[in-house]
Design a protein around this motif. Structure first.
Motif, PDB file in Angstrom:
ATOM      1  N   VAL A 207       0.843  -1.203   0.000  1.00 44.40           N
ATOM      2  CA  VAL A 207       0.000   0.000   0.000  1.00 44.40           C
ATOM      3  C   VAL A 207       0.875   1.248   0.000  1.00 44.40           C
ATOM      4  N   LEU A 211       1.060   4.190  -2.954  1.00 42.53           N
ATOM      5  CA  LEU A 211       0.869   5.613  -2.694  1.00 42.53           C
ATOM      6  C   LEU A 211       2.097   6.418  -3.107  1.00 42.53           C
ATOM      7  N   ASP A 258      -8.227  10.417   2.366  1.00 43.89           N
ATOM      8  CA  ASP A 258      -8.401   8.976   2.176  1.00 43.89           C
ATOM      9  C   ASP A 258      -7.056   8.249   2.248  1.00 43.89           C
ATOM     10  N   ASP A 259      -6.016   8.855   1.696  1.00 45.84           N
ATOM     11  CA  ASP A 259      -4.710   8.200   1.708  1.00 45.84           C
ATOM     12  C   ASP A 259      -4.080   8.235   3.095  1.00 45.84           C
ATOM     13  N   ASP A 261      -5.831   7.975   5.743  1.00 44.71           N
ATOM     14  CA  ASP A 261      -6.563   6.897   6.409  1.00 44.71           C
ATOM     15  C   ASP A 261      -6.000   5.525   6.028  1.00 44.71           C
ATOM     16  N   LYS A 262      -5.650   5.353   4.751  1.00 45.24           N
ATOM     17  CA  LYS A 262      -5.037   4.090   4.319  1.00 45.24           C
ATOM     18  C   LYS A 262      -3.729   3.836   5.058  1.00 45.24           C
ATOM     19  N   LYS A 265      -3.969   2.616   8.608  1.00 45.71           N
ATOM     20  CA  LYS A 265      -4.398   1.220   8.769  1.00 45.71           C
ATOM     21  C   LYS A 265      -3.403   0.207   8.218  1.00 45.71           C
ATOM     22  N   LEU A 266      -2.197   0.640   7.878  1.00 47.02           N
ATOM     23  CA  LEU A 266      -1.205  -0.307   7.370  1.00 47.02           C
ATOM     24  C   LEU A 266      -0.956  -1.421   8.384  1.00 47.02           C
TER      25      LEU A 266
END
Length: 280
Positions: A207, A211, A258-259, A261-262, A265-266
């Motif tokens: 992820v 990004l 949104d990124d 947030d990503k 959660k890694l």
């Protein structure tokens, strides 16, 4: 360099150069020298890193005025009472070759030797008293802690005359420590992020890689940008000149919500060790 303002009004650059695991001597001297040359104005060291002499020499040999550099060091576990802490502060000033440090931290909240009958509480209170005195004497411009969890902070706040200005803990994508962050913000304690790249564990994360490609940046730059957008102060460490420079190039882009947030959660990123259980 953009800055945060601590609760006592002292300004602190938003990114620092970390020196953990950089050996004393030529290596730390060259690394800090290059960091200052390319734009860092904030250097983080500690007694236990055993490189204060090299850090101080690099600062002395730079073309920068002392007041233009924000310098942090930390009191280690073997200096865990009032008298030892007072002597420790003087020792660090001498090794660094400076009249004051900008930030002084208690490095560890609960050393192994202090765990019986919660002796760490008295140890932190006594060490903090010595730090408050150094602060009032102008030998330190700000004081704080490192690796303190909520219960360590609560205990310290019971006896402290001056609340900590900083708490330096492991914060990285996938290691957000949300409850601790919320507690610190309640008391206006700035969060500094050591190991902001998860001690390298983020580089293989798919992820994070996606990004990085999306923003045309490196994985490290995305992780450091995440730290800034969370309101943290990252302390990346490198001995490679190219990486030292690249880690500063994080002020010219912004991650979407949104990124962020990503990245929150890694999975698989190194997390904070429990300071009540670590074997030192």
């Amino acid at each position: 360099m953009e800055q945060y303002q601590l609760s006592n009004g002292v300004n602190i650059p938003k990114i620092g150069f970390g020196t953990w695991q950089i050996p004393e001597g030529e290596e730390v001297y060259k690394s800090v020298t290059h960091a200052l040359k390319v734009g860092y104005r904030h250097v983080d060291t500690a007694q236990i890193y055993r490189n204060e002499v090299g850090v101080g020499q690099a600062i002395a040999d730079s073309d920068l005025a002392r007041e233009d550099i924000f310098l942090t060091t930390k009191i280690w576990n073997d200096k865990y009472d009032y008298d030892l802490a007072k002597a420790s502060i003087e020792e660090s000033l001498e090794k660094l070759g400076v009249d004051y440090v900008d930030l002084l931290l208690i490095h560890w909240p609960n050393p192994k030797a202090q765990r019986e009958q919660d002796a760490w509480k008295a140890g932190n209170a006594a060490t903090w008293k010595a730090m408050e005195e150094a602060y009032r004497a102008g030998k330190v411009r700000a004081i704080g802690v490192s690796n303190f969890m909520i219960h360590h902070l609560e205990a310290l706040l019971e006896t402290a005359d001056i609340k900590p200005h900083v708490n330096q803990v492991l914060l990285a994508p996938g290691c957000t420590q949300e409850n601790l962050v919320a507690f610190c913000r309640q008391y206006d304690i700035l969060l500094e992020a050591y190991s902001p790249l998860g001690t390298g564990s983020i580089f293989s994360n798919p992820v994070a890689q996606e990004l990085a490609a999306k923003y045309g940046k490196s994985v490290a730059q995305v992780a450091l940008r995440w730290s800034l957008q969370k309101g943290f102060l990252p302390l990346p460490k490198s001995v490679t000149p190219e990486n030292i420079e690249a880690n500063l190039q994080i002020f010219d882009f912004e991650l979407s919500a949104d990124d962020v947030d990503k990245l929150d959660k890694l999975e698989g990123i190194k997390s904070q060790k429990n300071p009540d259980e670590v074997d030192y």
